[in-house]
Motif scaffolding. Structure first.
Motif, short mmCIF file in Angstrom:
data_model
loop_
_atom_site.label_atom_id
_atom_site.label_comp_id
_atom_site.label_asym_id
_atom_site.label_seq_id
_atom_site.Cartn_x
_atom_site.Cartn_y
_atom_site.Cartn_z
N GLU A 156 0.83 -1.21 0.00
CA GLU A 156 0.00 0.00 0.00
C GLU A 156 0.87 1.26 0.00
OE1 GLU A 156 -2.47 -0.53 3.40
OE2 GLU A 156 -3.82 -1.97 2.42
N ARG A 157 2.00 1.21 0.68
CA ARG A 157 2.89 2.38 0.73
C ARG A 157 3.46 2.68 -0.66
NH1 ARG A 157 5.53 0.83 4.84
NH2 ARG A 157 7.13 -0.34 3.73
N GLN A 158 3.89 1.65 -1.38
CA GLN A 158 4.46 1.85 -2.71
C GLN A 158 3.38 2.18 -3.74
OE1 GLN A 158 7.46 2.19 -3.09
NE2 GLN A 158 8.78 0.59 -2.30
N ARG A 159 2.18 1.63 -3.54
CA ARG A 159 1.10 1.79 -4.52
C ARG A 159 0.64 3.23 -4.63
NH1 ARG A 159 -2.12 1.67 -8.06
NH2 ARG A 159 -3.46 -0.02 -8.76
N ASP A 194 2.07 1.42 -15.03
CA ASP A 194 2.96 0.27 -15.25
C ASP A 194 3.54 -0.22 -13.93
OD1 ASP A 194 2.51 0.38 -17.94
OD2 ASP A 194 4.28 1.59 -18.38
N GLU A 195 3.94 0.72 -13.07
CA GLU A 195 4.51 0.33 -11.78
C GLU A 195 3.45 -0.35 -10.91
OE1 GLU A 195 7.85 3.88 -11.42
OE2 GLU A 195 5.81 4.19 -10.69
N GLN A 241 8.16 9.06 -6.55
CA GLN A 241 7.56 10.40 -6.63
C GLN A 241 8.14 11.20 -7.77
OE1 GLN A 241 6.79 12.49 -2.77
NE2 GLN A 241 7.83 10.74 -1.89
N ILE A 242 9.45 11.09 -8.00
CA ILE A 242 10.08 11.81 -9.10
C ILE A 242 9.51 11.34 -10.44
CG2 ILE A 242 12.25 12.05 -10.38
CD1 ILE A 242 13.69 12.19 -7.70
N ARG A 243 9.37 10.03 -10.60
CA ARG A 243 8.84 9.50 -11.86
C ARG A 243 7.39 9.92 -12.08
NH1 ARG A 243 11.85 3.69 -11.05
NH2 ARG A 243 13.85 4.31 -11.99
N ALA A 244 6.63 9.96 -11.00
CA ALA A 244 5.25 10.42 -11.12
C ALA A 244 5.21 11.91 -11.47
CB ALA A 244 4.50 10.17 -9.80
N LEU A 245 6.11 12.69 -10.91
CA LEU A 245 6.16 14.12 -11.19
C LEU A 245 6.51 14.38 -12.66
CD1 LEU A 245 6.00 17.01 -10.12
CD2 LEU A 245 8.41 16.82 -9.45
#
Length: 226
Positions: free
Chosen positions: A23-26, A32-33, A100-104
């Motif tokens: 849940e923390r990573q999700r 894709d992740e 977080q960087i990849r999501a940003l």
């Protein structure tokens, strides 16, 4: 990469710990992740026949203890940050910052906001040199080219170059903006700097007003004497 790498925890049979890690990573995962995390979650719980947990089960069946040491963090250089592996907690911090960087980077508007970048990468303990280096090694291949080729605003690119020690980024964006800031005042063609014209405007106006007042006084006195 094993399911434990994706979840960011050491091998365990505790379903609560596995679920909490998932849940923390999700929360920060892209589509894709998220699919990869779902698969890793099932494997960790033993729902997939190819689950990596089989190695831990084999160790327990043979009476040997399961190795739960944290994995070393290796980046583009192939070595751990500061030649030492991060502990499990710091490694998890690095993983979450990378997510977080990849999501940003998928958000065109927010990725140009310097404040958002600082909020992500400067938050302790991510600001520690060893954690910062581990993060840099993991995102360098995708983030550094964007900073160098102008895909990110100059303030953001300069900050990332300084923060992660990517000096080529600083050189790539230290162009017109910084050169203009250091440019001398306008020259008159003889090598001497000239102040802006506006600087001489108000003294000239005041001089004319004083001159007109003096002339008015003189002519007023002459008219009164006649």
């Amino acid at each position: 990469m094993s399911c434990w790498d994706l979840l960011g925890i050491a091998p365990t049979r505790n379903p609560d710990e596995i679920r909490a890690a998932y849940e923390r990573q999700r929360k920060f995962a892209s589509d894709d992740e998220a699919r990869a995390l779902d698969q890793a979650y099932r494997e960790a719980l033993g729902e997939d026949p190819s689950a990596s947990m089989s190695s831990a089960a084999a160790s327990e069946d043979s009476g040997r203890p399961v190795d739960l040491e944290p994995m070393p963090v290796s980046g583009a250089s192939g070595r751990a940050a500061d030649d030492q592996p991060l502990d499990a907690a710091d490694d998890q911090v690095a993983r979450e910052v990378v997510i977080q960087i990849r999501a940003l980077l998928n958000d065109a508007r927010r990725s140009q906001d310097l404040g958002v970048w600082k909020a992500i990468v400067c938050e302790p303990p991510a600001d520690r040199p060893d954690v910062r280096r581990a993060i840099a090694e993991r995102v360098e291949g995708e983030l550094r080219p964007l900073a160098e080729n102008g895909a990110l605003e100059a303030p953001v690119a300069r900050f990332l170059g300084d923060w992660f020690g990517w000096f080529s980024v600083r050189e790539a964006v230290a162009g017109p903006e910084e050169e203009n800031a250091a440019e001398p005042a306008r020259s008159d063609g003889f090598g001497e700097a000239q102040p802006p014209q506006l600087a001489n405007f108000w003294p000239a106006v005041i001089g004319w007003i004083v001159a007109l007042a003096i002339l008015a006084a003189i002519f007023g006195g002459m008219g009164g004497g006649q």
